[in-house]
Structures are given as structure tokens and as C-alpha cells.
Design an enzyme around this catalytic site. Structure first.
Site, PDB file in Angstrom:
ATOM      1  N   GLY A 173       0.861  -1.184   0.000  1.00 53.10           N
ATOM      2  CA  GLY A 173       0.000   0.000   0.000  1.00 53.10           C
ATOM      3  C   GLY A 173       0.891   1.226   0.000  1.00 53.10           C
ATOM      4  O   GLY A 173       2.057   1.133   0.374  1.00 53.10           O
ATOM      5  N   CYS A 206       5.589  -5.828   1.799  1.00 44.46           N
ATOM      6  CA  CYS A 206       5.865  -4.400   1.659  1.00 44.46           C
ATOM      7  C   CYS A 206       5.173  -3.604   2.774  1.00 44.46           C
ATOM      8  O   CYS A 206       5.531  -3.754   3.933  1.00 44.46           O
ATOM      9  CB  CYS A 206       5.470  -3.936   0.263  1.00 44.46           C
ATOM     10  SG  CYS A 206       6.182  -2.340  -0.140  1.00 44.46           S
ATOM     11  N   TYR A 207       4.165  -2.816   2.471  1.00 49.17           N
ATOM     12  CA  TYR A 207       3.453  -2.098   3.545  1.00 49.17           C
ATOM     13  C   TYR A 207       2.922  -3.108   4.568  1.00 49.17           C
ATOM     14  O   TYR A 207       2.943  -2.859   5.779  1.00 49.17           O
ATOM     15  CB  TYR A 207       2.294  -1.279   2.960  1.00 49.17           C
ATOM     16  CG  TYR A 207       1.412  -0.640   4.018  1.00 49.17           C
ATOM     17  CD1 TYR A 207       1.780   0.567   4.610  1.00 49.17           C
ATOM     18  CD2 TYR A 207       0.236  -1.258   4.446  1.00 49.17           C
ATOM     19  CE1 TYR A 207       0.991   1.143   5.603  1.00 49.17           C
ATOM     20  CE2 TYR A 207      -0.550  -0.685   5.433  1.00 49.17           C
ATOM     21  CZ  TYR A 207      -0.173   0.513   6.016  1.00 49.17           C
ATOM     22  OH  TYR A 207      -0.948   1.073   6.982  1.00 49.17           O
ATOM     23  N   HIS A 244       8.630  -7.715  -3.033  1.00 44.96           N
ATOM     24  CA  HIS A 244       7.372  -8.189  -3.636  1.00 44.96           C
ATOM     25  C   HIS A 244       7.547  -9.581  -4.253  1.00 44.96           C
ATOM     26  O   HIS A 244       7.988  -9.697  -5.387  1.00 44.96           O
ATOM     27  CB  HIS A 244       6.913  -7.207  -4.723  1.00 44.96           C
ATOM     28  CG  HIS A 244       6.349  -5.948  -4.170  1.00 44.96           C
ATOM     29  ND1 HIS A 244       5.032  -5.828  -3.798  1.00 44.96           N
ATOM     30  CD2 HIS A 244       6.922  -4.762  -3.889  1.00 44.96           C
ATOM     31  CE1 HIS A 244       4.819  -4.618  -3.322  1.00 44.96           C
ATOM     32  NE2 HIS A 244       5.956  -3.949  -3.364  1.00 44.96           N
ATOM     33  N   GLU A 301       5.324 -11.440  -5.409  1.00 45.44           N
ATOM     34  CA  GLU A 301       4.317 -11.717  -6.437  1.00 45.44           C
ATOM     35  C   GLU A 301       4.726 -11.265  -7.842  1.00 45.44           C
ATOM     36  O   GLU A 301       4.085 -11.647  -8.816  1.00 45.44           O
ATOM     37  CB  GLU A 301       2.974 -11.072  -6.039  1.00 45.44           C
ATOM     38  CG  GLU A 301       2.921  -9.550  -6.122  1.00 45.44           C
ATOM     39  CD  GLU A 301       3.492  -8.840  -4.883  1.00 45.44           C
ATOM     40  OE1 GLU A 301       4.232  -9.477  -4.133  1.00 45.44           O
ATOM     41  OE2 GLU A 301       3.196  -7.648  -4.693  1.00 45.44           O
ATOM     42  N   SER A 332     -24.358 -10.624 -24.504  1.00 42.09           N
ATOM     43  CA  SER A 332     -23.864  -9.484 -25.269  1.00 42.09           C
ATOM     44  C   SER A 332     -22.965  -9.909 -26.416  1.00 42.09           C
ATOM     45  O   SER A 332     -22.633  -9.123 -27.284  1.00 42.09           O
ATOM     46  CB  SER A 332     -23.075  -8.568 -24.343  1.00 42.09           C
ATOM     47  OG  SER A 332     -21.880  -9.221 -23.951  1.00 42.09           O
ATOM     48  N   GLY A 333     -22.541 -11.186 -26.396  1.00 42.88           N
ATOM     49  CA  GLY A 333     -21.542 -11.616 -27.372  1.00 42.88           C
ATOM     50  C   GLY A 333     -20.158 -11.591 -26.745  1.00 42.88           C
ATOM     51  O   GLY A 333     -19.211 -12.118 -27.295  1.00 42.88           O
ATOM     52  N   GLY A 334     -20.034 -10.971 -25.565  1.00 43.25           N
ATOM     53  CA  GLY A 334     -18.750 -10.914 -24.877  1.00 43.25           C
ATOM     54  C   GLY A 334     -18.467 -12.192 -24.107  1.00 43.25           C
ATOM     55  O   GLY A 334     -19.347 -13.041 -23.941  1.00 43.25           O
ATOM     56  N   VAL A 335     -17.230 -12.320 -23.630  1.00 44.61           N
ATOM     57  CA  VAL A 335     -16.788 -13.544 -22.966  1.00 44.61           C
ATOM     58  C   VAL A 335     -17.594 -13.820 -21.684  1.00 44.61           C
ATOM     59  O   VAL A 335     -18.081 -14.930 -21.481  1.00 44.61           O
ATOM     60  CB  VAL A 335     -15.289 -13.419 -22.561  1.00 44.61           C
ATOM     61  CG1 VAL A 335     -14.784 -14.725 -21.967  1.00 44.61           C
ATOM     62  CG2 VAL A 335     -14.448 -13.001 -23.735  1.00 44.61           C
ATOM     63  N   ASP A 336     -17.734 -12.798 -20.849  1.00 44.18           N
ATOM     64  CA  ASP A 336     -18.303 -13.031 -19.517  1.00 44.18           C
ATOM     65  C   ASP A 336     -19.750 -13.512 -19.574  1.00 44.18           C
ATOM     66  O   ASP A 336     -20.113 -14.493 -18.928  1.00 44.18           O
ATOM     67  CB  ASP A 336     -18.208 -11.760 -18.667  1.00 44.18           C
ATOM     68  CG  ASP A 336     -16.778 -11.245 -18.576  1.00 44.18           C
ATOM     69  OD1 ASP A 336     -15.861 -12.025 -18.890  1.00 44.18           O
ATOM     70  OD2 ASP A 336     -16.595 -10.078 -18.206  1.00 44.18           O
ATOM     71  N   SER A 337     -20.568 -12.821 -20.349  1.00 43.17           N
ATOM     72  CA  SER A 337     -21.967 -13.245 -20.382  1.00 43.17           C
ATOM     73  C   SER A 337     -22.102 -14.601 -21.086  1.00 43.17           C
ATOM     74  O   SER A 337     -22.973 -15.403 -20.745  1.00 43.17           O
ATOM     75  CB  SER A 337     -22.861 -12.182 -21.038  1.00 43.17           C
ATOM     76  OG  SER A 337     -22.514 -11.971 -22.374  1.00 43.17           O
ATOM     77  N   LYS A 362     -10.534 -13.043 -15.113  1.00 47.14           N
ATOM     78  CA  LYS A 362     -10.812 -13.173 -16.551  1.00 47.14           C
ATOM     79  C   LYS A 362     -10.213 -14.451 -17.159  1.00 47.14           C
ATOM     80  O   LYS A 362     -10.877 -15.163 -17.904  1.00 47.14           O
ATOM     81  CB  LYS A 362     -10.240 -11.957 -17.290  1.00 47.14           C
ATOM     82  CG  LYS A 362     -10.712 -11.832 -18.720  1.00 47.14           C
ATOM     83  CD  LYS A 362     -12.043 -11.161 -18.742  1.00 47.14           C
ATOM     84  CE  LYS A 362     -12.595 -10.919 -20.099  1.00 47.14           C
ATOM     85  NZ  LYS A 362     -13.840 -10.151 -20.039  1.00 47.14           N
TER      86      LYS A 362
END
Ligand code: XMP
Length: 510
Positions: free
Chosen positions: A54, A81-82, A168, A170, A222-227, A366
Site C-alpha cells: 500500500g 511491503c506495507y 514483492h 508476487e 452481449s456476445g462478450g466472454v463473460d456473459s 478473466k
């Protein structure tokens, strides 16, 4: 299933930390530091806690802190870190601005033998980014790593299983960062690596089958990945109780509307209502040239069409949405069932009378959503679809939108995408498309003068779409695309390549 709590103190890497943990097959959940109490942490049964980084100083007046009782829960903690400074501070140590000033970038680290550093060599490179440092470790803690300018680069109280690292782990610049995280998960917390996508899919399906039993569910595709992935998943759970409405505004890319229909209706056997509303959208957009106004009109019309279709279906109990984890975390809403304000469709109305919201993807990132999509058998073109704005080609036909211009753009854009996808690129393009400018230009074909549109090609390389570099596409590729477009798409006389990065330009032209 073992799970780790990633306690977010405002760092920029909280999502990355959670991803790194999940890629070890351990479930990780991000919560804001001020939205969970030590008592709730205990009750939730986490195997371990990571305090993130942070930008603050632990002594700052409004510094994000958590009650020190968290240290006494008996749950292992790794401060980063923080988070490392906060751990030291909460346990009674001292933190101060580093005498040597900020330490930033790749730094040589020396470690002492410790469970956290198993298989980490005595000397390695880590990524540092800090101004404050722990100057006095709390009593009961020992120093287990140092750098030239940071004497307390890591500390631990092994008995209480409390660890802190100033660097870090990660980020990939930390050579043994993954090893450190693994040591924490498995060596310290004793997690089992049992978070597997196949099991997760089965569990989610079973959970939603029970939750939605006997209810009617509506989803806006919608044609998008998520929906798309949400639809496939929920269909497994509730079959014909799921109805999908796909509002085709006629501003999708070439063949995209048909792909959606074919996939869901024919291949998956999902109850799908495709509303061909192209004419209606064109009518509303007639004479409109201002980009934000186009967006508003498209968003508003989308909702209107969707509502009309929903009404025809009679009583629907549940609205399903493709909300994914970053949406949830970014909105900071915790568990609240909010209607996702899809910036692409302007937000679905809250007053439509649904008694419940179903968001089966709300715990997934995602790339995990894509993995689920692949496992459920969705076509690659849908699963790996590049980002596409909700208003679609509406903001890629510059100036007034007409049926003819949309169709010219669809053809040209399809050629560009096809050539680019078949090419061996020296640099990955994360988003690429054509935009039809509102400029006409003179050309010559055969011996005749032509007068047609100028088409712009755009390709960008980016991690987050907040900033983006224009992609260095090979000249041969650009030449091939330009030749094909001017030969195959009537109405275009000139093709240009956009060499502006973001900032100062945006990715889209409008
Ligand atoms: P810009 O043009 O703002 O685009 O640099 C950044 C990313 O957002 C997408 N974009 C949109 N997505 N509705 C959306 O759903 C919109 O109105 C919209 N405008 C831009 C753009 O494609 C890029 O990925």
C-alpha cells in the site's frame, strides 16, 4: 477447500497476489482491510492471511490498519511491503523512513535459512519499492533477510507463524518469489493444493442448480466472454429455466451475431431470443455524430429492447449477469448484489422486478473465466474474444452511422483481423480493429479516378488498456492488409495505420 485471505491495504498488486495463489491451486479471496474484522476472519476459517502492500506510511494519520487482534487468531500471516511494515508495527516494532531513502527496483537479497525461504538460495534478486522500512523488529521476531540498504528485509516469529517481507514476491522480477509464496501456502499454512477448475465448475453448477431450482432465469447475452460463459454455466445448472436475450444492435463485427446464435441456440440448445434490432438502432442514430451521444443512445435503446423482450416473457425471478471478480473487487461492494453497471450497455434497470441476481462468475478472474468457457466447450472465437466496446462499431464509424458504412467497416475489419491472426507478430497485439473515418479521399483504379473513404487500422499492445502502445506491426503485413482491403472492399480508397499511443490518444477513435 482451503482458502487464503488477501487483505488489501491499497496496494496495486492485490489482484496479482490472489492470482499467484490461485495458480498454486489454492483459493484466494481479496477483501478490503476495513471490511472484515478479526472475528469474521476467524469465523471464515482461512488457512492464512496475506497483508498486501500500500502507498501509505503506517504512522500516517489515516493509514489503513487492522485491529492487532488479527495477530492472535493463530492464523498464519505473510505481510508484503506495507503489509510487512504493518505487521511489525502491530506487533510492537518500529518503522521509519529509510535512512538511505527509497529503494526501488531489482535488489540483491541475502536470506537466512527459514521455512519461508526453503529452496531460496542465500543470494538472489528481488523487486523492492518502498520508502519506509522496519528499523526495530518486534520482540519475539527474528530478522531472516536483508539487502544492502534494508537491514530488515524479512522477519518472522516462527512460533506464531507471522512473516513479513519488504520485497514483492508476487512480481516476476523477484527470482524466487513464487517459491516464497509456495513456502508460505504449503510449508507455513499447510494448505492443500486442491482448487481445480473441473471441481470448481461442478461445484458452481451444483450450487446454482439448488439455488435457482424452480425459478425462471433471464440473462442478457452481449456476445462478450463473460456473459457467454455465465450462460453456458447456468444452462448446465438449470437447463430450460434459463432464457437468454441477445439484443443484436447490428453494430457487431462481421459474423459475430450469427456466431452467438449458432453457439447458444444450435450447439448448446439454450433458449435464446435474438432480437434483430439493427434498423431500430440505425433509426435512432440517424444524423448523430457526437460520440458520447451515440454511446448514450445505443445504451438506452439496448435497455429498452431488453425490457420489451423481458416483459413478453412474463414473470422472471432471477436476472443473471456475467459479473467477474475484478468487477466485484473494484466496485468495493463486498457481497452486495448490485446490478453491474455494464458500461457497455449503460446498466440494466433495477426496477424490472427481479427478486434475485445470479452472478456465477463473481469469484473468477478473466483468465479463469476463459478456462471455464473452454472446458464448457465454447468456441475459441468467443472465449478468446478481444475486448470490444458495448456500442460496437457505432464508435468505430466516425461521424454519422449509416447501414452502408457499417457494412464497409465490417468487411475491412474482418480482413485486417484475419491477416493479423494468421501472422507471426514480433509483438503481441491485445486489441486490433479498423475504424472508418468520415474523410473521403481521391484514388485511382485502372485509369479512372475514384473517391472513397479513408480507413484507419489500429492495433495496440497493453496490459490494462489504461495505457497502450501502438503495436509495431510488420510492414509486409500492413501492405497485405492494405492491398486486400482496397481490392476487396468497394468504397475504400485509402488505408492508414494509426501510430499514436495512449495517452495521448485513446484506444478507440471515438
Ligand atoms: P479507450 O478508447 O477509452 O478504450 O482508450 C479502452 C478500452 O475500453 C474499450 N471501450 C469501451 N468499452 N464501452 C465499452 O464497453 C465503451 O463505450 C467503450 N469505449 C471504449 C475499448 O475498446 C478499449 O478496450
Amino acid at each position: 477447500m482451503d482458502k487464503i485471505l488477501v487483505l488489501d491495504f491499497g496496494g496495486q498488486y492485490d489482484q496479482l497476489i490472489a492470482r499467484r495463489i490461485r495458480s498454486q491451486h489454492v483459493f484466494a479471496e481479496i477483501r478490503a482491510y476495513d471490511r472484515i474484522t478479526p472475528e469474521e476472519i476467524r469465523a471464515a476459517g482461512y488457512r492464512g492471511i496475506v497483508f498486501t502492500g500500500g502507498p501509505n506510511s503506517v504512522y500516517a494519520e489515516n493509514a489503513p490498519r487492522i485491529d492487532a487482534a488479527v495477530l492472535a487468531l493463530g492464523v498464519p500471516i505473510l505481510g508484503i511491503c506495507y503489509g510487512h511494515q504493518l505487521l511489525a508495527y502491530l506487533a510492537g516494532g518500529t518503522v521509519a523512513p529509510s535512512k538511505e531513502g527509497s529503494e526501488y527496483g531489482k535488489t540483491a537479497l541475502t536470506v537466512k535459512p527459514n521455512v519461508l525461504f526453503r529452496d531460496v538460495p542465500e543470494h538472489s534478486v528481488v523487486w523492492m519499492s518502498h520508502t519506509d522500512a522496519v528499523t526495530q523488529p518486534p520482540s519475539g521476531f527474528s530478522v531472516i533477510a536483508s539487502t544492502e540498504h534494508c537491514p530488515v528485509a524479512a522477519l518472522c516469529d516462527e512460533n506464531r507463524r507471522l512473516f513479513g517481507v519488504q520485497f514483492h514476491p508476487e512480481v516476476t522480477h523477484s527470482e524466487y518469489g513464487e517459491t516464497v509464496l509456495r513456502n508460505f501456502l504449503f510449508g507455513v499454512c499447510g494448505c492443500k493444493a486442491d482448487w481445480r477448475m473441473d471441481d470448481v465448475i461442478e461445484e458452481t453448477v451444483a450450487q446454482y442448480r439448488q439455488k435457482l431450482s424452480g425459478k425462471r432465469v433471464l440473462l442478457a447475452l452481449s456476445g462478450g466472454v463473460d456473459s457467454a460463459v455465465a450462460a453456458a454455466l447456468l444452462h448446465r445448472a438449470v437447463g430450460d429455466d434459463l432464457v437468454c436475450v441477445f439484443v443484436d444492435h447490428g453494430l457487431m463485427r462481421k459474423g459475430e451475431g450469427d456466431l452467438v446464435e449458432q453457439t447458444f441456440s444450435r450447439d448448446f440448445g439454450i433458449r435464446l431470443i435474438r432480437v434483430n434490432a439493427a434498423e431500430r438502432f440505425l433509426e435512432k442514430l440517424k444524423g448523430v455524430t457526437e460520440p458520447e451521444q451515440k454511446r448514450k443512445i445505443i445504451g438506452k435503446e439496448f435497455i429498452r429492447v431488453f425490457e420489451e423482450e423481458a416483459k413478453k416473457l412474463g414473470k422472471i425471478d432471477v436476472l443473471a449477469q456475467g459479473t467477474i471478480y475484478p468487477d466485484v473487487v473494484e466496485s468495493g461492494k463486498g457481497d452486495a448484489a448490485v446490478i453491474k453497471s455494464h458500461h457497455n450497455v449503460g446498466g440494466l434497470p433495477e426496477q424490472m422486478g427481479f427478486s434475485e441476481i445470479a452472478e456465477p462468475l463473481r469469484t473468477f478472474f478473466k483468465d479463469e473465466v476463459r478456462e471455464i468457457g473452454e472446458k464448457l466447450g465454447l468456441p475459441k472465437a468467443l472465449v478468446w474474444r478481444q475486448p470490444f466496446p458495448g456500442p460496437g462499431l457505432g464508435v468505430r464509424v466516425i461521424g454519422e452511422i449509416t447501414k452502408e458504412k457499417v457494412s464497409i467497416l465490417q468487411e475491412a475489419d474482418a480482413i485486417f483481423r484475419e491477416e493479423l491472426e494468421n501472422a507471426d507478430l514480433p509483438q503481441q497485439a491485445n486489441q486490433y480493429f479498423a475504424a472508418l473515418t468520415d474523410t473521403k479521399s481521391v484514388g485511382v483504379m485502372g485509369d479512372a479516378r475514384t473517391y472513397g473513404w479513408v480507413l484507419a487500422l489500429r492495433a495496440v499492445s497493453t496490459d490494462d488498456f489504461m495505457t497502450a502502445a501502438w503495436t509495431r506491426l510488420p510492414f509486409d503485413l500492413l501492405e497485405r492488409v492494405s492491398n486486400r482491403i482496397t481490392n476487396e472492399v468497394p468504397g475504400i480508397t485509402r488505408v492508414v495505420y494509426d501510430i499514436t499511443s495512449k495517452p495521448p490518444a485513446t484506444v478507440e477513435w471515438e
